[in-house]
Design a protein around this motif. Structure first.
Motif, PDB file in Angstrom:
ATOM      1  N   MET A   1       0.839  -1.186   0.000  1.00 24.61           N
ATOM      2  CA  MET A   1       0.000   0.000   0.000  1.00 24.61           C
ATOM      3  C   MET A   1       0.880   1.244   0.000  1.00 24.61           C
ATOM      4  N   SER A   2       0.579   2.163  -0.857  1.00 22.32           N
ATOM      5  CA  SER A   2       1.335   3.405  -0.941  1.00 22.32           C
ATOM      6  C   SER A   2       0.614   4.494  -0.151  1.00 22.32           C
ATOM      7  N   ILE A   3       1.386   5.266   0.595  1.00 23.66           N
ATOM      8  CA  ILE A   3       0.784   6.355   1.362  1.00 23.66           C
ATOM      9  C   ILE A   3       0.920   7.685   0.643  1.00 23.66           C
ATOM     10  N   ALA A   4       1.415   7.665  -0.581  1.00 23.31           N
ATOM     11  CA  ALA A   4       1.641   8.914  -1.310  1.00 23.31           C
ATOM     12  C   ALA A   4       0.347   9.702  -1.441  1.00 23.31           C
ATOM     13  N   VAL A   5       0.444  10.980  -1.117  1.00 20.10           N
ATOM     14  CA  VAL A   5      -0.721  11.852  -1.211  1.00 20.10           C
ATOM     15  C   VAL A   5      -0.239  13.255  -1.575  1.00 20.10           C
ATOM     16  N   SER A   6      -1.045  13.939  -2.339  1.00 20.93           N
ATOM     17  CA  SER A   6      -0.764  15.311  -2.718  1.00 20.93           C
ATOM     18  C   SER A   6      -2.031  16.116  -2.457  1.00 20.93           C
ATOM     19  N   ALA A   7      -1.895  17.207  -1.724  1.00 20.94           N
ATOM     20  CA  ALA A   7      -3.089  17.975  -1.344  1.00 20.94           C
ATOM     21  C   ALA A   7      -2.842  19.462  -1.518  1.00 20.94           C
ATOM     22  N   ASP A   8      -3.830  20.139  -2.044  1.00 21.85           N
ATOM     23  CA  ASP A   8      -3.848  21.597  -2.121  1.00 21.85           C
ATOM     24  C   ASP A   8      -4.703  22.063  -0.946  1.00 21.85           C
ATOM     25  N   ILE A   9      -4.061  22.562   0.086  1.00 23.44           N
ATOM     26  CA  ILE A   9      -4.756  22.930   1.326  1.00 23.44           C
ATOM     27  C   ILE A   9      -5.068  24.424   1.289  1.00 23.44           C
ATOM     28  N   LYS A  10      -6.358  24.733   1.235  1.00 22.49           N
ATOM     29  CA  LYS A  10      -6.815  26.124   1.230  1.00 22.49           C
ATOM     30  C   LYS A  10      -7.028  26.582   2.675  1.00 22.49           C
ATOM     31  N   PRO A  11      -6.923  27.878   2.932  1.00 17.01           N
ATOM     32  CA  PRO A  11      -7.222  28.377   4.277  1.00 17.01           C
ATOM     33  C   PRO A  11      -8.669  28.064   4.656  1.00 17.01           C
ATOM     34  N   SER A  12      -8.884  27.631   5.873  1.00 20.20           N
ATOM     35  CA  SER A  12     -10.199  27.221   6.333  1.00 20.20           C
ATOM     36  C   SER A  12     -11.083  28.424   6.667  1.00 20.20           C
ATOM     37  N   ARG A  13     -12.275  28.451   6.088  1.00 18.77           N
ATOM     38  CA  ARG A  13     -13.245  29.502   6.425  1.00 18.77           C
ATOM     39  C   ARG A  13     -13.809  29.271   7.830  1.00 18.77           C
ATOM     40  N   MET A  14     -13.956  28.001   8.191  1.00 18.38           N
ATOM     41  CA  MET A  14     -14.492  27.677   9.514  1.00 18.38           C
ATOM     42  C   MET A  14     -13.546  28.189  10.614  1.00 18.38           C
ATOM     43  N   LEU A  15     -12.251  28.005  10.419  1.00 14.56           N
ATOM     44  CA  LEU A  15     -11.271  28.490  11.390  1.00 14.56           C
ATOM     45  C   LEU A  15     -11.279  30.014  11.454  1.00 14.56           C
ATOM     46  N   LEU A  16     -11.415  30.661  10.303  1.00 19.94           N
ATOM     47  CA  LEU A  16     -11.481  32.123  10.278  1.00 19.94           C
ATOM     48  C   LEU A  16     -12.697  32.627  11.052  1.00 19.94           C
ATOM     49  N   LEU A  17     -13.841  31.979  10.873  1.00 21.59           N
ATOM     50  CA  LEU A  17     -15.040  32.383  11.600  1.00 21.59           C
ATOM     51  C   LEU A  17     -14.895  32.161  13.105  1.00 21.59           C
ATOM     52  N   MET A  18     -14.289  31.039  13.491  1.00 22.98           N
ATOM     53  CA  MET A  18     -14.083  30.786  14.918  1.00 22.98           C
ATOM     54  C   MET A  18     -13.136  31.807  15.536  1.00 22.98           C
ATOM     55  N   MET A  19     -12.079  32.165  14.819  1.00 19.12           N
ATOM     56  CA  MET A  19     -11.141  33.153  15.337  1.00 19.12           C
ATOM     57  C   MET A  19     -11.762  34.546  15.376  1.00 19.12           C
ATOM     58  N   ALA A  20     -12.610  34.856  14.407  1.00 19.02           N
ATOM     59  CA  ALA A  20     -13.319  36.139  14.428  1.00 19.02           C
ATOM     60  C   ALA A  20     -14.252  36.205  15.635  1.00 19.02           C
ATOM     61  N   ALA A  21     -14.948  35.110  15.905  1.00 18.64           N
ATOM     62  CA  ALA A  21     -15.841  35.073  17.073  1.00 18.64           C
ATOM     63  C   ALA A  21     -15.046  35.244  18.367  1.00 18.64           C
ATOM     64  N   ALA A  22     -13.893  34.587  18.464  1.00 17.81           N
ATOM     65  CA  ALA A  22     -13.061  34.720  19.670  1.00 17.81           C
ATOM     66  C   ALA A  22     -12.565  36.157  19.824  1.00 17.81           C
ATOM     67  N   ALA A  23     -12.171  36.792  18.725  1.00 16.55           N
ATOM     68  CA  ALA A  23     -11.708  38.181  18.793  1.00 16.55           C
ATOM     69  C   ALA A  23     -12.838  39.111  19.215  1.00 16.55           C
ATOM     70  N   ILE A  24     -14.039  38.855  18.721  1.00 17.95           N
ATOM     71  CA  ILE A  24     -15.191  39.680  19.099  1.00 17.95           C
ATOM     72  C   ILE A  24     -15.487  39.526  20.590  1.00 17.95           C
ATOM     73  N   VAL A  25     -15.394  38.313  21.100  1.00 23.53           N
ATOM     74  CA  VAL A  25     -15.636  38.087  22.534  1.00 23.53           C
ATOM     75  C   VAL A  25     -14.613  38.840  23.374  1.00 23.53           C
ATOM     76  N   VAL A  26     -13.341  38.791  22.994  1.00 21.49           N
ATOM     77  CA  VAL A  26     -12.305  39.511  23.746  1.00 21.49           C
ATOM     78  C   VAL A  26     -12.545  41.017  23.667  1.00 21.49           C
ATOM     79  N   ALA A  27     -12.928  41.528  22.505  1.00 22.38           N
ATOM     80  CA  ALA A  27     -13.222  42.954  22.374  1.00 22.38           C
ATOM     81  C   ALA A  27     -14.436  43.343  23.227  1.00 22.38           C
ATOM     82  N   LEU A  28     -15.448  42.470  23.272  1.00 24.80           N
ATOM     83  CA  LEU A  28     -16.616  42.751  24.117  1.00 24.80           C
ATOM     84  C   LEU A  28     -16.250  42.766  25.596  1.00 24.80           C
TER      85      LEU A  28
END
Length: 161
Positions: A1-28
């Motif tokens: 079995m070969s483990i070779a893999v190639s992936a184009d990893i895009k920035p996560s929108r879900m992570l961006l939304l979670m970090m935006a929510a955390a920043a808003i909470v700290v600002a509040l």
């Protein structure tokens, strides 16, 4: 079995939304301090705490935005990892739009969970780069292939020690 893999990893929108929510909470929290809704603090202390909270929230969110880079991650059948950072607009071709690239080594402390990969990679220049991979960063099949490949590489890195 070969483990070779190639992936184009895009920035996560879900992570961006979670970090935006955390920043808003700290600002509040800063706003709550500013309007004296907590304790009997002096005006100067309240305004200082409010300013620190708001500046920290803005700085944290700005840093998240600065680190949103797309990467190509190639893991060969022997476990060799190649990482190439590129602009998110670039899809199929490399060239002058590639920002940096090179070999990398998977470090201990990388996290492989069913819905999250936090890959700690040591680059050729000695820098350590952490790449968050969430299910919205890659396709479902690619995410699963990355999970398997990272577990295989991690287990073989532990055998070498």
């Amino acid at each position: 079995m070969s483990i070779a893999v190639s992936a184009d990893i895009k920035p996560s929108r879900m992570l961006l939304l979670m970090m935006a929510a955390a920043a808003i909470v700290v600002a509040l929290i800063g706003v709550i301090f500013a309007f004296a809704l907590v304790g009997q603090l002096s005006f100067l202390v309240r305004m200082s705490l409010a300013a620190v909270c708001i500046v920290a929230a803005l700085l944290a969110f700005w840093l998240v935005l600065q680190n949103r880079k797309a990467v190509w991650l190639h893991i060969s059948g022997t476990g060799q990892i190649r990482l190439v950072e590129h602009h998110a607009a670039v899809r199929a071709k490399t060239g002058s739009r590639v920002m940096s690239g090179g070999l990398a080594q998977l470090l201990a402390g990388s996290t492989v969970w069913p819905n999250l990969l936090l890959l700690r990679l040591r680059l050729e220049n000695g820098k350590v780069r952490t790449i968050p991979v969430l299910p919205d960063s890659v396709s479902k099949e690619t995410f699963r292939a990355l999970q398997v490949a990272c577990r295989w590489v991690a287990s073989h890195n532990n055998d070498a020690r």
